[in-house]
Enzyme design. Sequence first.
Site, PDB file in Angstrom:
ATOM      1  N   ASP A  40       0.824  -1.214   0.000  1.00 20.43           N
ATOM      2  CA  ASP A  40       0.000   0.000   0.000  1.00 20.43           C
ATOM      3  C   ASP A  40       0.856   1.262   0.000  1.00 20.43           C
ATOM      4  OD1 ASP A  40      -2.460   1.405   0.124  1.00 20.43           O
ATOM      5  OD2 ASP A  40      -2.282   1.633   2.288  1.00 20.43           O
ATOM      6  N   SER A  56      -7.102   5.532  -0.112  1.00 19.89           N
ATOM      7  CA  SER A  56      -7.401   4.211  -0.659  1.00 19.89           C
ATOM      8  C   SER A  56      -8.872   3.880  -0.425  1.00 19.89           C
ATOM      9  CB  SER A  56      -6.518   3.143  -0.001  1.00 19.89           C
ATOM     10  OG  SER A  56      -5.154   3.448  -0.179  1.00 19.89           O
ATOM     11  N   GLN A  64      -5.443  -1.469  -6.772  1.00 12.86           N
ATOM     12  CA  GLN A  64      -6.062  -0.561  -5.806  1.00 12.86           C
ATOM     13  C   GLN A  64      -6.839   0.533  -6.520  1.00 12.86           C
ATOM     14  OE1 GLN A  64      -4.145   2.688  -3.045  1.00 12.86           O
ATOM     15  NE2 GLN A  64      -4.094   0.743  -1.942  1.00 12.86           N
TER      16      GLN A  64
END
Length: 300
Positions: free
Chosen positions: A198, A226, A276
């Site tokens: 991430d 996110s 993502q």
Amino acid sequence: MHGLLGLEACTPGATHEFRGICCAGGPDRAYGGHIIAQALLVAHGTVEPTRHVSSLHACFLAMGRPDAEVRYRVRPLRDGGTYALREITAIQGDKELLALTASFKRAECGPDRHITMPCAPAPETLPAHGESVDRFWSRITPSSEIRRVVQVRPVIGDAVYDTVDSPGGRHRRMWVRFSGALSDDPVMHSVALSFCSDLTVARTAALGHLDADGGGTPAQWLFLASIDHAMWFHRPCRVDDWLLFVHHSPTSGDGRGLTSGEFWTREGTLVATVTQEVLLRKRRTAAAANRPALADVTIG
């Protein structure tokens, strides 16, 4: 890595509820990769040791606070002959932060193939300090544990300029690894990989949005957060050795951006794929550019 995760059972002997504390990503914001990693570790503890994670799918529901307790609840959904499925919820106070499902499986024999690793300079040839590294860390709180446990070597030019790999697309490359040696336990390497997954995918979706504002960093001009995060674990690897993390962002619009990425060993083995979707909004005023990024953003 064990010290960074710091998980403990909420009730002595409990196997389905744990608690931990996450490090900061941006100001007043828990790092989402840390929450994912802790959730995955908790889920791993509820499956047989012969099964290893094959995929995870996470939805970020709200921003978490760093250095405040997060509780993780696991619900077994399936235990089949090969696959097992777990649902994990991360909760802080009375607010749900993350809903994650993780799939685990036993190893199988059969054909094995993957595409060729993209070309990239060796990590030893790239600077450990300098403009490209400073830009990488620009959105991470200076005191965050992330800076202590993760080393990065961005490929110079990829993060500074909007390198076009196809019309309308963006991509960049960087080497990442955990500092120091991890144990030989493959679970810890899967968890460490999810922690790293991430780090920068959201900012790759923002590449190209900075041109109209005269450059700068995403933190100066954009709200980024996110929304959801998916990861597939293809092959085992060691995360305390350099891995090439390659990002591709094929599209952005409607307040959202999409980025996919692959992790490769230095020998050229594809070990994981990440996708993502990120909230991507321009700041409304010039004064807003001076506020800490994401300190007051609510997804929605």
